[in-house]
Structures are given as C-alpha cells and as structure tokens.
Design a protein around this motif. Sequence first.
Motif, mmCIF file in Angstrom:
data_model
loop_
_atom_site.group_PDB
_atom_site.id
_atom_site.type_symbol
_atom_site.label_atom_id
_atom_site.label_comp_id
_atom_site.label_asym_id
_atom_site.label_seq_id
_atom_site.Cartn_x
_atom_site.Cartn_y
_atom_site.Cartn_z
ATOM 1 N N LEU A 218 0.821 -1.211 0.000
ATOM 2 C CA LEU A 218 0.000 0.000 0.000
ATOM 3 C C LEU A 218 0.852 1.257 0.000
ATOM 4 O O LEU A 218 0.513 2.252 -0.659
ATOM 5 C CB LEU A 218 -0.931 -0.013 1.209
ATOM 6 C CG LEU A 218 -2.073 -1.031 1.157
ATOM 7 C CD1 LEU A 218 -2.865 -1.021 2.451
ATOM 8 C CD2 LEU A 218 -3.002 -0.757 -0.020
ATOM 9 N N CYS B 136 0.632 4.159 -2.855
ATOM 10 C CA CYS B 136 0.441 5.568 -2.489
ATOM 11 C C CYS B 136 1.551 6.436 -3.065
ATOM 12 O O CYS B 136 1.293 7.495 -3.651
ATOM 13 C CB CYS B 136 0.410 5.716 -0.963
ATOM 14 S SG CYS B 136 -1.048 5.015 -0.152
ATOM 15 N N LEU C 250 -7.124 7.425 -1.781
ATOM 16 C CA LEU C 250 -7.999 6.361 -1.298
ATOM 17 C C LEU C 250 -8.766 5.736 -2.454
ATOM 18 O O LEU C 250 -8.884 4.504 -2.546
ATOM 19 C CB LEU C 250 -8.977 6.923 -0.266
ATOM 20 C CG LEU C 250 -10.040 5.947 0.260
ATOM 21 C CD1 LEU C 250 -9.385 4.785 0.983
ATOM 22 C CD2 LEU C 250 -11.013 6.673 1.179
ATOM 23 N N ILE D 67 -6.499 3.410 -4.380
ATOM 24 C CA ILE D 67 -6.247 2.156 -3.670
ATOM 25 C C ILE D 67 -7.454 1.236 -3.767
ATOM 26 O O ILE D 67 -7.323 0.028 -4.015
ATOM 27 C CB ILE D 67 -5.911 2.425 -2.184
ATOM 28 C CG1 ILE D 67 -4.637 3.272 -2.065
ATOM 29 C CG2 ILE D 67 -5.758 1.115 -1.425
ATOM 30 C CD1 ILE D 67 -3.406 2.647 -2.623
ATOM 31 N N ILE E 133 -5.175 4.899 5.190
ATOM 32 C CA ILE E 133 -4.305 5.570 4.227
ATOM 33 C C ILE E 133 -3.634 6.780 4.859
ATOM 34 O O ILE E 133 -2.456 7.059 4.599
ATOM 35 C CB ILE E 133 -5.115 5.999 2.981
ATOM 36 C CG1 ILE E 133 -5.755 4.776 2.313
ATOM 37 C CG2 ILE E 133 -4.213 6.722 1.980
ATOM 38 C CD1 ILE E 133 -4.760 3.681 1.947
#
Length: 327
Positions: free
Chosen positions: A163, A167, A200, A203, A219
């Motif tokens: 993640l 990001c 967000l 993701i 996040i």
Amino acid sequence: MEVTEDELTVHKIILEQGPVFVDEIKIHELVDYELPDTSWEQLQIILESLHSFGLVRKRQTHDERILYQARTKEIAKKLQNLDEKEFEIYELIENSERKGIAKSEIQKQTKIVQSIVESSLKSMQDQQLVKEVKPKVILSSDESLSRLLYNNGDVDTFVVETLKTLCLNFIYHRSFPKDMDENSIYFPGYTGYATLTKILQCIQESKVITDVEVEEADIRQLLDVLIFEGKIVKRFSNIMPDSDIMDSMDINHESQVVYIAKKPKAVSNAWTPTPCGRCPYFKEECTEDGEISPSNCVFYPQWLNRGLTMMHESNRTKGKGKNYMEW
C-alpha cells in the motif's frame, strides 16, 4: 461532582488538535483565545480535573514537560465504570497504541492474575472499549486499521509495503510534469496534486486488498509514515476559495491538503566528477602495481586535458563558454 463549562471548553480545544499529545504550554496559548482570563495555575487545576474524569490522557517527556491527549466524552463515560485494575489494564492497552499487546504481556506488566485479566478484558469488550485481534488486544477505535494491517496479531508487512508503494507511485506521478527537465515543477495554481480522497479512490479501485475495506484512517497513517521517511511532503493547497466563503470554511479541512513527492537526491561525493568516481574498476581492480592502475589510466589524462582546455577557453572568452565539464 460534574465537569464545569470551562473544563468542557478546554477539553474541546484539546480534542480539536486530533489524536496527538499536546504540550501544556501550547494548550495555554490555545485556551487564551476562548478563556483569556485563565491563569497558568487555573489551567493546571482544569487539566488535572479533566484527567480525573478520564477526559484526557497525560504523558511526561524526558525534560519533564507534560503532554495531554483528549479522549472522547463517550470513552470517558465508559472509563468511569471501570474499577482500578480494569483501568490499569485499559491504560496499558491504550499506551501500546496501534501495535496492540498480548494478554500474557498484560499479566506480566500489571502483575494481575490471569483470571482477573481475562474477566477485565471480557468486561471491556462488552463495553466496546477494546477488541481482541488474536493474539493481541487493541482499542476498539483502532478496529479499521487492525483489519487492514494485522494478520494473526502481527503487522502484515507485505500489505503495508504494498500500500505504501501504491500511495507513493500515485503521488509521484502527479507531482512533476512528464517529459520535461527533471527539476521542472508545475505552475502555480496547478490542481492535479494528490489528495487523501484521490489516493484512497486509487487504492480501492486497484483491488490490491480484497479481504477488507481500506478506509481513510488507514491511508492517512500510511501517508504519515511516508512523510516521516522523507519521501513525500504535506502541503496546504494554494488554490484558495472565493473570498465570500473564506470565513465559513475551515482552512485545515482535509480537502485543502495535498501530498507531493520528493525526488530522490543523487548520491555523490568528492570523487563523483572525476573518472575515478564513475570507473567500475576503481574500488576492486585498480591498484598501483596492477594491470589497471592510476599510472596507466587512459581516462584521467583525457579528463584533465579537457578541463584545462575549457579553463583556457573560458579565460579567453571572459566566461562566455561553458562552466561545467561533461564526461
């Protein structure tokens, strides 16, 4: 005994600072705007009262400053129902932050017998104060993050790093103009920088994590880690709203925050501009008596001669030529 209006005002001020510990000096500065006649001594009494009601936590730093963090009224009300041992266990779980703590560690640190630890945790779970993520216990308010980052009680490194990479890539590709000089930046007023909402959405649409729903709180914490690692920066957007709605808008609102990537700096040292600094044989195979050595290097004289030639040209044209050397 009930909480006074002044105490509720101070609690509201601390609560507005978010889930962080705030220095008592900073609190005094903030309180001065709404309760200008509050002295330092009066503030200490108010803070101590809020602590006794469970409305704030406090922590002492190495230099003996006191920091405070607000709890919600709902949590504080539930804490009033805990006995001494239950409250001790709750504070231990609370102080473990998002890492959580194992039941065996609770028993070890509190010296409370295991049966009472079990019954206390059961009571707090019934009140939705804590939640068990085997083999650890965390606060119920951290449920969202625990589902995302924890696997059988341990931090799921693969999920976290995946993640973080998503990001960072999303932010990086929106931070610098494409197909331009590496030092180029976007013009003032550019609106394409990454926001929490956009990150967000990226993701969620990537479907990388399928067993749990990734939420804003998850996040936001990962972005804080990237900021701490020096990979991104957090800035307020330079696009301000119309003046007629300025007064009604909260400038700290999340929609006003953008995230911008930082370009990695090239590693260099005193040798980098010279042929030696870029030579693949310099460290291992270049020796004084070896087949490859400084005395028989064919590159260094060429580099030095080019430098001297450029220096002469620069002097002759009074600085109109190049002021750098290409290798």
